[in-house]
Design a protein around this motif. Structure first.
Motif, PDB file in Angstrom:
ATOM      1  N   ARG A  16       0.775  -1.206  -0.035  1.00 45.57           N
ATOM      2  CA  ARG A  16      -0.119  -0.286  -0.045  1.00 45.57           C
ATOM      3  C   ARG A  16       0.784   1.366  -0.035  1.00 45.57           C
ATOM      4  N   ASP A  17       1.869   1.294   0.722  1.00 45.17           N
ATOM      5  CA  ASP A  17       2.510   2.579   0.934  1.00 45.17           C
ATOM      6  C   ASP A  17       3.833   2.770   0.345  1.00 45.17           C
ATOM      7  N   ILE A  18       4.699   1.567  -0.316  1.00 43.00           N
ATOM      8  CA  ILE A  18       6.011   1.859  -1.005  1.00 43.00           C
ATOM      9  C   ILE A  18       5.908   2.032  -2.549  1.00 43.00           C
ATOM     10  N   PRO A  19       5.791   3.157  -3.054  1.00 45.59           N
ATOM     11  CA  PRO A  19       5.687   3.507  -4.533  1.00 45.59           C
ATOM     12  C   PRO A  19       6.776   2.563  -5.345  1.00 45.59           C
ATOM     13  N   GLY A  20       6.187   2.286  -6.319  1.00 42.01           N
ATOM     14  CA  GLY A  20       7.332   1.636  -7.259  1.00 42.01           C
ATOM     15  C   GLY A  20       7.422   0.143  -7.430  1.00 42.01           C
ATOM     16  N   VAL A  21       7.253  -0.590  -6.032  1.00 39.32           N
ATOM     17  CA  VAL A  21       7.310  -1.770  -6.159  1.00 39.32           C
ATOM     18  C   VAL A  21       6.390  -2.549  -7.006  1.00 39.32           C
ATOM     19  N   LEU A  22       4.982  -2.256  -6.661  1.00 42.80           N
ATOM     20  CA  LEU A  22       3.939  -3.052  -7.147  1.00 42.80           C
ATOM     21  C   LEU A  22       3.770  -2.468  -8.687  1.00 42.80           C
ATOM     22  N   ASP A  23       4.025  -1.154  -8.858  1.00 47.38           N
ATOM     23  CA  ASP A  23       4.053  -0.738 -10.191  1.00 47.38           C
ATOM     24  C   ASP A  23       4.825  -1.409 -10.970  1.00 47.38           C
ATOM     25  N   VAL A  24       5.912  -1.940 -10.846  1.00 47.07           N
ATOM     26  CA  VAL A  24       6.887  -2.625 -11.496  1.00 47.07           C
ATOM     27  C   VAL A  24       6.259  -4.145 -11.714  1.00 47.07           C
ATOM     28  N   LEU A  25       5.787  -4.552 -10.797  1.00 46.48           N
ATOM     29  CA  LEU A  25       5.194  -5.881 -10.804  1.00 46.48           C
ATOM     30  C   LEU A  25       3.906  -5.919 -11.761  1.00 46.48           C
ATOM     31  N   PHE A  26       2.969  -4.970 -11.335  1.00 46.42           N
ATOM     32  CA  PHE A  26       1.766  -5.103 -11.979  1.00 46.42           C
ATOM     33  C   PHE A  26       1.327  -3.926 -12.441  1.00 46.42           C
ATOM     34  N   PRO A  27       1.780  -3.373 -13.507  1.00 44.45           N
ATOM     35  CA  PRO A  27       1.592  -2.227 -14.282  1.00 44.45           C
ATOM     36  C   PRO A  27       0.303  -1.889 -14.896  1.00 44.45           C
ATOM     37  N   ARG A  28      -0.351  -2.971 -15.172  1.00 45.22           N
ATOM     38  CA  ARG A  28      -1.851  -2.673 -15.686  1.00 45.22           C
ATOM     39  C   ARG A  28      -2.854  -2.751 -14.685  1.00 45.22           C
ATOM     40  N   ASP A 178      -6.072  -2.915  -2.406  1.00 46.37           N
ATOM     41  CA  ASP A 178      -6.856  -4.029  -2.058  1.00 46.37           C
ATOM     42  C   ASP A 178      -6.344  -5.118  -2.863  1.00 46.37           C
ATOM     43  N   PHE A 179      -6.422  -4.920  -4.251  1.00 42.32           N
ATOM     44  CA  PHE A 179      -5.841  -6.132  -5.240  1.00 42.32           C
ATOM     45  C   PHE A 179      -4.423  -6.215  -5.239  1.00 42.32           C
ATOM     46  N   ARG A 180      -3.382  -5.000  -4.997  1.00 44.47           N
ATOM     47  CA  ARG A 180      -2.405  -5.232  -4.847  1.00 44.47           C
ATOM     48  C   ARG A 180      -1.810  -5.907  -3.442  1.00 44.47           C
ATOM     49  N   GLN A 181      -2.798  -5.644  -2.634  1.00 45.00           N
ATOM     50  CA  GLN A 181      -2.320  -6.522  -1.275  1.00 45.00           C
ATOM     51  C   GLN A 181      -2.403  -8.159  -1.278  1.00 45.00           C
ATOM     52  N   VAL A 182      -3.509  -8.227  -1.861  1.00 40.55           N
ATOM     53  CA  VAL A 182      -3.607  -9.955  -2.130  1.00 40.55           C
ATOM     54  C   VAL A 182      -2.651 -10.408  -3.087  1.00 40.55           C
ATOM     55  N   GLU A 237      10.862 -13.621 -10.098  1.00 40.24           N
ATOM     56  CA  GLU A 237      12.372 -13.071 -10.329  1.00 40.24           C
ATOM     57  C   GLU A 237      12.403 -11.769 -10.167  1.00 40.24           C
ATOM     58  N   ILE A 238      11.389 -10.916 -10.722  1.00 41.20           N
ATOM     59  CA  ILE A 238      11.281  -9.555 -10.627  1.00 41.20           C
ATOM     60  C   ILE A 238      11.325  -9.118  -9.195  1.00 41.20           C
ATOM     61  N   LEU A 239      10.230  -9.809  -8.244  1.00 41.14           N
ATOM     62  CA  LEU A 239      10.232  -9.202  -6.882  1.00 41.14           C
ATOM     63  C   LEU A 239      11.419  -9.768  -6.281  1.00 41.14           C
ATOM     64  N   ARG A 240      12.097 -10.785  -6.502  1.00 40.23           N
ATOM     65  CA  ARG A 240      13.426 -11.207  -5.794  1.00 40.23           C
ATOM     66  C   ARG A 240      14.593 -10.137  -6.009  1.00 40.23           C
ATOM     67  N   SER A 241      14.516  -9.626  -7.153  1.00 46.65           N
ATOM     68  CA  SER A 241      15.443  -8.605  -7.611  1.00 46.65           C
ATOM     69  C   SER A 241      15.362  -7.375  -6.904  1.00 46.65           C
TER      70      SER A 241
END
Length: 250
Positions: A16-28, A178-182, A237-241
């Motif tokens: 929810r609060d750290i910008p960029g991490v989830l945008d890289v993983l789930f851009p759409r 909410d969707f990013r969280q799950v 692999e993206i998350l691990r990096s």
């Protein structure tokens, strides 16, 4: 520049609060996809929403009010019969103290109890309804979410066999967070299961006891929709990096 380890962060905070991490993983995972998902929400027959006017009578912070409902739900599911409100308040207070802006109530008013009781009854009825479809699985509370790198381990709300269940007591539709969280929870679970036979969730279910609404979806569908150019292995692999990056830039 010296290296400093990033402090461990709860997966909910990361989502929810750290910008960029989830945008890289789930851009759409944007407004259009979220709106499309919300159109699939359905109501639970025979379960009345909590009236807004009743909620407005309470002077508690909404987070505390519905934390009481969650505490009551969990104590009942743990076999405590009709738990006392002092016990519910103790559990809710312990959780809310983790938030710097939490206001701990000195006492509970009847309107507070009415809202928390109604929301808890709704959630128990909703969980029971879902469990009836999967009678061989128990409802488990606090499913463990494994950590990875600087993401700490955490717990979800509930699970039921192959279904991850998260609860949102809001007056709105479900939002991208909410969707990013799950999805983050699922991806961390998947990362821990690589090379093992550990069960990973195939479905997610978002529940809103306040409005008596639910939304269930296949994890693979949301993964493909939110990140169409990556499969689950590539996302891992993206998350691990990302979480292996060890410079504290904040």
């Amino acid at each position: 520049m010296p290296l400093r380890r990033l402090p461990l962060r709860d997966p909910r905070t990361v989502a929810r609060d750290i910008p960029g991490v989830l945008d890289v993983l789930f851009p759409r995972l944007t407004g259009g996809l979220v709106a499309s998902l919300n159109r699939r929400m359905s109501s639970f027959s025979g379960i009345a929403p909590v009236a807004d006017e009743l909620i407005e009578r309470s002077h508690l912070q909404k987070a505390m009010l519905f934390e009481l409902a969650m505490a009551r739900t969990e104590l009942i599911l743990d076999g405590n019969g009709e738990p006392g409100w002092d016990d519910c308040l103790r559990v809710a207070t312990d959780r809310q103290r983790q938030h710097y802006d939490a206001k701990i109530p000195v006492r509970l008013e009847q309107c507070d109890l009415d809202v928390a009781s109604h929301a808890a009854d709704n959630l128990i009825a909703m969980l029971t309804s879902v469990q009836c479809q999967y009678p061989k699985y128990p409802v488990l509370r606090g499913p463990r979410i494994p950590g990875l790198g600087w993401i700490a381990s955490g717990v979800g709300d509930f699970s039921l066999g192959p279904i991850l269940i998260e609860v949102k007591h809001t007056d709105r539709n479900f939002v991208a967070g909410d969707f990013r969280q799950v999805l983050m929870y699922w991806l961390l679970k998947y990362a821990a299961s690589v090379g093992t036979n550990e069960l990973i969730w195939t479905d997610c279910l978002l529940l809103n006891p306040r409005r008596s609404l639910g939304l269930r979806f296949k994890v693979d569908y949301l993964l493909q929709s939110a990140s169409p150019n990556s499969n689950r292995v590539e996302l891992f692999e993206i998350l691990r990096s990302v979480v292996s990056y060890d410079l504290d830039l904040q």
